[in-house]
Write an enzyme that holds these catalytic residues in place. Structure first.
Site, mmCIF file in Angstrom:
data_model
loop_
_atom_site.group_PDB
_atom_site.id
_atom_site.type_symbol
_atom_site.label_atom_id
_atom_site.label_comp_id
_atom_site.label_asym_id
_atom_site.label_seq_id
_atom_site.Cartn_x
_atom_site.Cartn_y
_atom_site.Cartn_z
ATOM 1 N N HIS A 247 0.910 -1.072 -0.114
ATOM 2 C CA HIS A 247 0.110 0.109 -0.041
ATOM 3 C C HIS A 247 0.870 1.145 0.054
ATOM 4 O O HIS A 247 0.714 2.119 -0.958
ATOM 5 C CB HIS A 247 -0.830 0.124 1.152
ATOM 6 N N HIS A 261 3.406 6.193 -1.599
ATOM 7 C CA HIS A 261 3.920 7.178 -0.863
ATOM 8 C C HIS A 261 5.401 6.964 -0.769
ATOM 9 O O HIS A 261 6.161 7.171 0.049
ATOM 10 C CB HIS A 261 3.419 7.196 0.386
ATOM 11 N N LYS A 300 -4.494 9.831 -8.823
ATOM 12 C CA LYS A 300 -4.190 10.085 -7.407
ATOM 13 C C LYS A 300 -4.398 11.627 -7.364
ATOM 14 O O LYS A 300 -3.716 12.429 -7.570
ATOM 15 C CB LYS A 300 -2.855 9.682 -7.175
#
Length: 360
Positions: A247, A261, A300
């Site tokens: 993730h 990230h 995103k």
């Protein structure tokens, strides 16, 4: 004449009050006012002139154990740990330091200074281009975000070299069953070996040992494996389809892009023409970007990540925040800057597994 002077003074006083952030820090957008006092005003360029001095100069100096003050951007009592709204200097000024006398800020500074694998400013270059809001659907950047990265770092620095093979081990579709082969676990273990050998992760280990979050080196390895690599169900009723690493570092698909990230993953995907950079939503120092982009056709709205940090630094700082400030905003000072990291745990699992972690 006297009447005119009085009217002018009243109007001036009202206007001045409207253009100040006194008592308004963190308030929602009020379009009737000439300027705003919440974090989004930086993005939209409509902050009041005193926003930085009144709202951003977040400190507990003279406020330790004070009651909640909603006019302030952060709090300084014991409840702030649970609510995730402590000022960055809360630990050092109010809580007397964490176990072993160290604060999050002092540990973060040490991690930053120990990060010898961080990429030098001469080995990369970024092109921010246009600023956008998270609700924007247009493209304000004609060029990629990264205009140059010295590719040698991905072969000459062990943690970078061992990170790259992990990036294609996952099915990014949330809701589709995930599994790891023995060869993929071997790659994970090699990466963990390299990360655990760094001074950055050794510092994180010693801090978390003093905090009672691990019992020894073997246990710490298991803690990291559980936080980052052991697979879990992202939905309590769904298949085993995710992990902290997948993730946070790789990114997933769910109503667009979820997670994602890592600057390394971003660079690799942008280089492969899988990412269309749309512009930046936010930027901060040390270099943190909130980027808007399209990844394999999925949007995103804001993907935030540290730029140029090493894999061990990202894993260390996120792990610390996930363990000592779980499901909260982890606030501290680092390299002279105020940093805020949000972490989430997997709610339906016992123990700690990272659902998400990112800089705000």
């Amino acid at each position: 004449m006297v009447t005119l002077v009085v009217i002018f003074c009243v109007l001036f006083t009202v206007t001045s009050a409207q253009e100040s952030c006194e008592g308004k820090c963190g308030q929602a957008l009020d379009p009737t006012l000439p300027c705003q006092c919440n974090s989004q005003c930086i993005t939209f360029g409509d902050c009041c002139d005193d926003y930085q001095s009144v709202c951003v100069a977040a400190t507990c100096s003279g406020r330790c154990n004070a009651g909640v003050d909603n006019s302030k951007p952060c709090q300084c009592n014991s409840a702030c740990v649970s609510y995730g709204d402590c000022c960055p200097d809360y630990d050092s000024l109010c809580a007397g330091g964490d176990a072993g006398g160290e604060t999050l800020s002092s540990v973060a500074d040490q991690l930053w200074n120990l990060d010898v694998n961080r990429v030098s400013v001469t080995d990369y270059n970024v092109n921010y281009q246009g600023q956008v809001s998270s609700g924007n659907t247009g493209d304000s950047a004609a060029e990629p975000f990264f205009s140059y990265v010295n590719e040698a770092i991905f072969t000459s620095r062990p943690t970078f070299a061992l990170l790259l093979p992990l990036l294609d081990n996952y099915n990014p579709n949330i809701g589709q069953s995930e599994s790891l082969t023995s060869a993929q676990w071997a790659e994970i273990n090699s990466f963990l070996d390299a990360v655990l050998a760094t001074s950055v992760m050794q510092k994180a280990y010693n801090y978390l040992l003093n905090e009672g979050k691990t019992t020894g080196e073997a246990d710490f390895r298991d803690v990291l494996k559980e936080l980052w690599f052991n697979l879990y169900q992202r939905s309590s009723s769904g298949p085993t389809d995710s992990s902290g690493f997948e993730h946070v570092i790789v990114g997933e698909y769910k109503n667009g892009v979820s997670g994602f990230h890592s600057w390394v993953q971003y660079y690799q995907e942008e280089k492969a023409n899988n990412i269309d950079y749309q512009g930046y939503v936010s930027r901060a120092n040390p270099e943190i970007v909130g980027a808007q982009f399209i990844w394999n056709g999925r949007r995103k709205a804001k993907g935030s990540f540290f730029v140029a940090t090493s894999p061990e630094f990202d894993m260390a700082i996120y792990s610390i925040c996930a363990l000592v400030r779980p499901n909260a905003v982890c606030s501290f000072n680092m390299d002279g800057h105020s940093i805020r990291i949000q972490t989430w745990d997997v709610a339906h699992k016992s123990g700690s597994q990272i659902a998400s972690a990112y800089p705000l």
